[in-house]
Design a protein around this motif. Structure first.
Motif, PDB file in Angstrom:
ATOM      1  N   LEU A  12       0.786  -1.331  -0.074  1.00  0.00           N
ATOM      2  CA  LEU A  12       0.046  -0.143   0.052  1.00  0.00           C
ATOM      3  C   LEU A  12       0.902   1.393  -0.005  1.00  0.00           C
ATOM      4  CD1 LEU A  12      -2.804  -1.100   2.643  1.00  0.00           C
ATOM      5  CD2 LEU A  12      -3.008  -0.415   0.033  1.00  0.00           C
ATOM      6  N   LYS A  69      -3.930   2.304  -5.430  1.00  0.00           N
ATOM      7  CA  LYS A  69      -5.188   3.025  -4.861  1.00  0.00           C
ATOM      8  C   LYS A  69      -5.841   1.987  -3.818  1.00  0.00           C
ATOM      9  CE  LYS A  69      -4.506   6.667  -7.133  1.00  0.00           C
ATOM     10  NZ  LYS A  69      -4.018   7.861  -6.489  1.00  0.00           N
ATOM     11  N   THR A  70      -5.949   0.713  -3.962  1.00  0.00           N
ATOM     12  CA  THR A  70      -6.628  -0.192  -3.240  1.00  0.00           C
ATOM     13  C   THR A  70      -5.900  -1.528  -3.422  1.00  0.00           C
ATOM     14  OG1 THR A  70      -8.797  -0.861  -2.608  1.00  0.00           O
ATOM     15  CG2 THR A  70      -8.449  -0.920  -4.688  1.00  0.00           C
ATOM     16  N   LEU A  85      -7.527  -5.614  -2.399  1.00  0.00           N
ATOM     17  CA  LEU A  85      -8.309  -6.455  -2.055  1.00  0.00           C
ATOM     18  C   LEU A  85      -7.919  -7.833  -1.718  1.00  0.00           C
ATOM     19  CD1 LEU A  85     -11.630  -5.611  -4.457  1.00  0.00           C
ATOM     20  CD2 LEU A  85     -11.023  -4.667  -2.214  1.00  0.00           C
ATOM     21  N   ALA A 143     -14.530  -0.854  -5.696  1.00  0.00           N
ATOM     22  CA  ALA A 143     -13.923  -0.343  -4.537  1.00  0.00           C
ATOM     23  C   ALA A 143     -13.272   1.211  -4.799  1.00  0.00           C
ATOM     24  CB  ALA A 143     -12.655  -1.648  -4.278  1.00  0.00           C
ATOM     25  N   CYS A 144     -12.713   1.250  -5.947  1.00  0.00           N
ATOM     26  CA  CYS A 144     -11.934   2.546  -6.107  1.00  0.00           C
ATOM     27  C   CYS A 144     -13.039   3.561  -6.599  1.00  0.00           C
ATOM     28  CB  CYS A 144     -10.902   2.463  -7.051  1.00  0.00           C
ATOM     29  SG  CYS A 144      -9.663   1.156  -6.982  1.00  0.00           S
TER      30      CYS A 144
END
Length: 495
Positions: A60, A66-67, A69, A266-267
């Motif tokens: 991260l 950005k994400t 999962l 998610a983004c």
């Protein structure tokens, strides 16, 4: 008086030919959107394992990420028929099973982040062989599928989808036969004819319940159906680019579609996910495995009268449409052995620890015939039957009846394969080149030359559905709205 047509019966240029050869045609790799991110899949190196710890903290910190999962924060989406494969799971079941999904501002940042994700595993025993997978005590892939046998049923083909063939009385049928043979035939998993273009797509959301996907889909309608099964309550719009060769394996990209949609949701931004060529070669969809143990009985004239078989169909880690492919294979078996009165044909879709299977040109038909015909050949050889005559005698002819994939009984009142088989045999010179089983038709030095034949038939009624809207204007122009994708065969030109 005959009519002269402008197009019918004449060669015509591809309407998209110039765009393809000049690079103007749009493929998945050409799709770019404002604010688009790039997806990446972190894959399991083990065929069967439980994740005991996963640490994404260093990943991260990579600029542009950005994400990420994992099974700990992913959406609870499940896909497959029946539902079985979670979007992300602590339980990984094949080499290549995703353990994390990354979205970043560049493909390079996504790659770097994937390398920095730390995963610890408890490695479990794996199973690859079909007979071993269904044996007592074998490693179990899913709790809901005892002995790794996936439940029957194919909802898209309806509640009566063909899942076995039981007709007549096989015990009585075999007693009436003059020749009975038994054997096991294998048409084990082979890799797909790999398209040059890796599977990929771009996904974005217009509100909480509307997802659009654009990518390399041969069958956008089926992609939409599978996506909506995996994301209940979501309206999915699917747009197909030109497909750089599909060969069946890009009919749909179901798991990649879910991964890309999850990252985009998610983004809150469009995400593009194209799997690497390495992943395409080593972890992508394969053809179904097929192992048949059968007993076949023939009457004195060469008619197959009784058939009993257990068909193990290797699905790999999960099934997208496996029970539908089995239905197709069973229907084709009935076309091939159409005079058979007594049946007990039981298929089982089996899960193993390898990448999933899917439709690779033929959708269950090749697996069915390629497993069945070697055992039929044993019977033909035992009775010294000419294969062409055998197929003509047993193949579905005019007034023949059969069950097809949706489980309905159909009758053939207009089509015979016999003329086609005679025509092919004559042009090949079959009578001159087939002196009998295991006998060469010529010998040159140390080399012996022999021939063989097979027949492959289909009856795609009641299975595939399509629709089109055609508007003819006052200038004689037809405007056609139809859901097709261009995957190399000239579909749009043909329409």
């Amino acid at each position: 008086m005959g009519k002269e047509f402008r197009y019918i019966g004449k060669p015509s240029p591809r309407i998209d030919g110039r765009a393809i050869v000049t690079g103007a045609a749009e493929y998945c790799n050409d799709v770019h959107m404002h604010n688009m991110l790039y997806g990446k899949i972190k894959m399991s190196p083990h065929p069967h394992a439980m994740i005991t710890k996963i640490d994404v903290s260093k990943a991260l910190e990579v600029p542009g990420v950005k994400t990420i999962l994992t099974y700990e924060n992913a959406f609870d989406w499940i896909t497959g028929m029946p539902a079985q494969k979670r979007l992300l799971d602590r339980h990984v079941r094949f080499v290549g099973d995703p353990v994390a999904l990354i979205a970043a501002a560049s493909a390079r940042a996504a790659d770097e982040a994937a390398e920095l994700i730390q995963v610890e595993y408890e490695v479990l025993p794996a199973v690859q062989d079909l007979d071993e997978a269904i044996a007592d005590g074998a490693p179990q892939l899913y709790e809901q599928f005892p002995n790794n046998i996936i439940s029957r049923g194919c909802p898209p083909f309806g509640p009566k989808a063909l899942q076995d063939i039981v007709m007549g009385d096989t015990k009585k049928g075999f007693e009436e036969c003059s020749v009975v043979v038994e054997g096991t035939s294998r048409y084990e998993t082979i890799s797909n004819p790999l398209p040059a273009e890796s599977p990929g797509l771009v996904a974005w959301w217009d509100g909480p319940n509307n997802c659009t996907m654009k990518g390399s889909f041969q069958s956008p309608n089926i992609q939409k159906m599978i996506m909506q099964l995996g994301m209940p309550g979501v309206n999915v719009r699917v747009i197909s680019c030109n497909v750089g060769g599909g060969f069946g394996s890009k009919n749909t990209v179901p798991m990649e579609g879910l991964y890309c949609a999850a990252l985009a949701k998610a983004c809150g931004r469009p995400v593009k996910l194209v799997i690497s060529k390495e992943a395409h070669i080593s972890t992508y969809m394969l053809r179904l495995g097929s192992r048949l143990k059968a007993k076949i009985g023939l009457l004195p004239d060469g008619t197959v009268h009784a058939y009993e078989g257990t068909w193990l169909v290797g699905s790999g880690v999960h099934s997208d449409f496996g029970q539908g492919q089995i239905a197709n294979g069973l229907g084709r078996a009935m076309l091939l052995l159409n005079k058979c009165k007594h049946w007990n044909y039981q298929p089982h879709l089996v899960a193993t620890n390898r990448c999933r299977s899917g439709g690779i040109r033929g959708f269950g038909g090749q697996e069915s015939y390629a497993s069945l015909i070697p055992i039929l050949s044993m019977a033909m050889a035992k009775m010294n039957l000419d294969p062409v005559d055998f197929f003509k005698k047993n193949m579905c002819d005019i007034n023949g009846g059969y069950y097809w994939v949706e489980g309905q009984w159909w009758e053939n009142h207009f089509l015979s394969y016999n003329d086609v088989m005679d025509h092919a045999a004559e042009h090949f010179g079959w009578k001159e080149k087939f002196p009998g089983w295991l006998k060469p038709y010529k010998v040159v030095g140390s080399k012996q030359y022999g021939v063989g034949c097979c027949v492959h038939g289909s009856a795609d009624c009641g299975m595939l559905h399509g629709e089109a809207f055609v508007k003819i204007d006052g200038w004689g122009t037809a405007n056609i709205n139809v859901c097709i994708a261009e995957s190399g065969m000239g579909q749009r030109s043909s329409v």
